[in-house]
Design a protein around this motif. Sequence first.
Motif, PDB file in Angstrom:
ATOM      1  N   SER A 131       1.035  -1.223   0.257  1.00  0.00           N
ATOM      2  CA  SER A 131       0.038   0.433  -0.006  1.00  0.00           C
ATOM      3  C   SER A 131       0.556   1.082  -0.001  1.00  0.00           C
ATOM      4  O   SER A 131       2.152   1.014  -0.595  1.00  0.00           O
ATOM      5  CB  SER A 131      -0.266   0.207   0.981  1.00  0.00           C
ATOM      6  N   HIS A 132       0.985   2.386   0.894  1.00  0.00           N
ATOM      7  CA  HIS A 132       1.266   3.295   0.566  1.00  0.00           C
ATOM      8  C   HIS A 132       1.436   3.448   2.480  1.00  0.00           C
ATOM      9  O   HIS A 132       0.891   3.472   3.125  1.00  0.00           O
ATOM     10  CB  HIS A 132       0.920   4.354   0.484  1.00  0.00           C
ATOM     11  N   ILE A 133       2.483   4.746   2.259  1.00  0.00           N
ATOM     12  CA  ILE A 133       2.725   5.979   3.552  1.00  0.00           C
ATOM     13  C   ILE A 133       2.838   6.642   3.548  1.00  0.00           C
ATOM     14  O   ILE A 133       2.774   7.603   4.468  1.00  0.00           O
ATOM     15  CB  ILE A 133       3.757   5.028   4.326  1.00  0.00           C
ATOM     16  N   LEU A 168      -4.352   5.506   9.639  1.00  0.00           N
ATOM     17  CA  LEU A 168      -3.675   4.312   9.180  1.00  0.00           C
ATOM     18  C   LEU A 168      -4.272   3.610   8.199  1.00  0.00           C
ATOM     19  O   LEU A 168      -3.590   3.642   6.956  1.00  0.00           O
ATOM     20  CB  LEU A 168      -5.132   3.537   9.655  1.00  0.00           C
ATOM     21  N   ASP A 169      -4.350   4.673   6.820  1.00  0.00           N
ATOM     22  CA  ASP A 169      -4.725   4.701   5.852  1.00  0.00           C
ATOM     23  C   ASP A 169      -3.425   5.223   5.445  1.00  0.00           C
ATOM     24  O   ASP A 169      -2.480   5.509   5.025  1.00  0.00           O
ATOM     25  CB  ASP A 169      -5.495   6.560   5.301  1.00  0.00           C
ATOM     26  N   GLY A 170      -3.754   3.407   4.553  1.00  0.00           N
ATOM     27  CA  GLY A 170      -2.174   3.245   3.979  1.00  0.00           C
ATOM     28  C   GLY A 170      -0.909   1.979   4.928  1.00  0.00           C
ATOM     29  O   GLY A 170      -1.068   1.066   4.004  1.00  0.00           O
ATOM     30  N   ASN A 183       3.560   8.373  -3.625  1.00  0.00           N
ATOM     31  CA  ASN A 183       2.733   9.422  -3.749  1.00  0.00           C
ATOM     32  C   ASN A 183       0.965   8.850  -4.598  1.00  0.00           C
ATOM     33  O   ASN A 183       0.293   8.711  -5.498  1.00  0.00           O
ATOM     34  CB  ASN A 183       2.837  10.915  -5.089  1.00  0.00           C
ATOM     35  N   GLU A 184       0.752   7.766  -3.363  1.00  0.00           N
ATOM     36  CA  GLU A 184      -0.572   7.368  -3.710  1.00  0.00           C
ATOM     37  C   GLU A 184      -1.741   8.519  -3.939  1.00  0.00           C
ATOM     38  O   GLU A 184      -2.519   8.251  -4.457  1.00  0.00           O
ATOM     39  CB  GLU A 184      -0.850   6.499  -2.483  1.00  0.00           C
ATOM     40  N   GLU A 185      -1.439   9.262  -2.559  1.00  0.00           N
ATOM     41  CA  GLU A 185      -2.101  10.333  -2.663  1.00  0.00           C
ATOM     42  C   GLU A 185      -2.465  11.337  -3.390  1.00  0.00           C
ATOM     43  O   GLU A 185      -3.305  11.624  -3.476  1.00  0.00           O
ATOM     44  CB  GLU A 185      -2.053  11.323  -0.691  1.00  0.00           C
ATOM     45  N   GLY A 186      -1.402  11.604  -4.256  1.00  0.00           N
ATOM     46  CA  GLY A 186      -1.558  12.621  -4.800  1.00  0.00           C
ATOM     47  C   GLY A 186      -2.125  14.308  -4.820  1.00  0.00           C
ATOM     48  O   GLY A 186      -2.576  14.661  -5.763  1.00  0.00           O
ATOM     49  N   GLU A 211     -11.137   0.527   5.370  1.00  0.00           N
ATOM     50  CA  GLU A 211     -12.808   0.758   4.380  1.00  0.00           C
ATOM     51  C   GLU A 211     -12.576   2.066   3.941  1.00  0.00           C
ATOM     52  O   GLU A 211     -12.820   3.307   2.975  1.00  0.00           O
ATOM     53  CB  GLU A 211     -13.992   0.041   4.763  1.00  0.00           C
ATOM     54  N   GLN A 212     -12.388   3.699   4.648  1.00  0.00           N
ATOM     55  CA  GLN A 212     -12.592   4.670   4.283  1.00  0.00           C
ATOM     56  C   GLN A 212     -13.926   5.435   4.459  1.00  0.00           C
ATOM     57  O   GLN A 212     -14.680   6.130   3.911  1.00  0.00           O
ATOM     58  CB  GLN A 212     -11.286   5.273   3.969  1.00  0.00           C
ATOM     59  N   GLY A 213     -15.012   4.015   4.815  1.00  0.00           N
ATOM     60  CA  GLY A 213     -16.031   4.744   4.611  1.00  0.00           C
ATOM     61  C   GLY A 213     -16.913   3.834   5.530  1.00  0.00           C
ATOM     62  O   GLY A 213     -16.800   2.928   6.627  1.00  0.00           O
ATOM     63  N   SER A 217     -12.385   9.293   7.524  1.00  0.00           N
ATOM     64  CA  SER A 217     -11.221   8.318   6.528  1.00  0.00           C
ATOM     65  C   SER A 217     -10.540  10.268   5.773  1.00  0.00           C
ATOM     66  O   SER A 217     -11.526  10.910   5.899  1.00  0.00           O
ATOM     67  CB  SER A 217     -10.833   7.893   5.916  1.00  0.00           C
ATOM     68  N   HIS A 218      -9.460  10.220   6.117  1.00  0.00           N
ATOM     69  CA  HIS A 218      -8.682  11.481   5.168  1.00  0.00           C
ATOM     70  C   HIS A 218      -8.800  12.539   6.610  1.00  0.00           C
ATOM     71  O   HIS A 218      -9.263  13.497   6.310  1.00  0.00           O
ATOM     72  CB  HIS A 218      -8.643  12.291   3.958  1.00  0.00           C
ATOM     73  N   ASN A 219      -8.384  12.103   7.669  1.00  0.00           N
ATOM     74  CA  ASN A 219      -9.441  13.554   8.834  1.00  0.00           C
ATOM     75  C   ASN A 219      -8.530  12.583  10.195  1.00  0.00           C
ATOM     76  O   ASN A 219      -8.783  11.133  10.277  1.00  0.00           O
ATOM     77  CB  ASN A 219     -10.599  12.599   8.750  1.00  0.00           C
TER      78      ASN A 219
HETATM   79 MN    MN Z   1      -6.286   7.921   1.609  1.00  0.00          MN
END
Ligand code: MN
Length: 418
Positions: free
Chosen positions: A88-90, A99-101, A133-136, A198-200, A388-390
């Motif tokens: 995944s990504h860090i 947690l995301d990535g 650069n997963e988040e872009g 899941e982020q949802g 997520s993203h939070n």
């Molecule tokens: Mn993300």
Amino acid sequence: MPPTELTLDATALLQQIHALGEVGRPAASPGRTRIALSDEDRAGRDQLVRWMRELGLAVRVDRIGNVLGILQPEGAAAGGGRPLMMGSHIDTVHQAGALDGCYGVLAGLAVVRAYRQAGSQPGRPIVVAAFTNEEGVRYQPDMMGSLVYAGGLPLQAALDTRGIDGTRLGDELARIGYAGDLEPGAIVPQEYLELHIEQGPVLEANGDLIGAVQDLQGISWQRITVQGVANHAGTTPTRLRHDPAYVAAACQVFLREQVADADPGTTLATTGSLRLEPDLINVIPRKATFTVDLRDPDAGRLQAARQRFVGFLADLAAREGVRFETESLVDLAPVVFDPGLVARIEAAAARRSLPCRRMTSGAGHDAQMIARIAPSAMIFVPSRAGISHNPREHTDDAQLVLGARVLLDVVQGCLGVH
Ligand code: MN
Ligand code: HGY
Ligand code: MN
């Protein structure tokens, strides 16, 4: 005699999730920020490389900065064959959760740790990947490192990408010391698994603990520039205005009411970035720059939404007497994951009597890129309140451990224990 079932070291996994979550988190801040190729991203990468080396993994960095930790079996198990890749990504968005990535990358290390602690070998090599650069958010497109890895974006184009801060990606990659020498995609996995939150809201709302992700929705990113005429807020009659702020606001209303709320209501529309110039209280702006993020599981609906929006913008711009430009940053069709791997995820959850649901991923992930070169699938665990993203992003420790346990079960099913 090797064990029939490997043991997951839950404590080590949770400790590493917490420790990585502290990298790039200012003392008084609830969130961490490790924007791609920033000093904070470098610090996170350095920590990950240390952990990979502690596990005896060979660490390779490719030319777009993807970090690969490789477990090469020895002895009888060294039967070769293409590796199983987890990753995944860090890198993070601004003020992100922990947690995301990161969860997916560190769970990959936890799988390797389980083999090491059992004194066992997998039947084929294992690669744990952290993609660049997963988040872009600084350099578009998102999922860039895995897209280059999968051959979907030429390396040089990626290195020459200009960020929203004007920097050149290749220069920043070299500056943080992660311009590696391995050709992206040189190691083609036999299969790819990505564990992710899941982020949802779906899993939590339905009381499920595992998501067997069977597909991932299409994504369209556009940057819109609207050029109007700066003028005095107090002396300019409405009929004489050429107001980019009004055009941008009207676009938001259109995207919500005519796109997102339209039947069947599967298209999502987001403006995450909006900039006015000169951005002064008493000046009708001369310029508005904003982004439009459209998502839909159906490719046809996504393209139709994209076209309807641009058609609306063109009509409005003509009426308001402004000029506009649209720049396509991302245009990715929906991706279907490997049914065989999805079935393995469901079977692993069932063996542990974990409520599991087949689902679509709303977010973009590296798996959607690696699916271009290898059978791929994702495992989701619940996100509390779907956030997520939070910094409030949260998944209970027990749920994180169960997700990693299912990942380990699937890997063990693919590679065996020798
Ligand atoms: Mn993300
Ligand atoms: O935008 C996305 O879905 C991902 O977080 N990059
Ligand atoms: Mn992610």
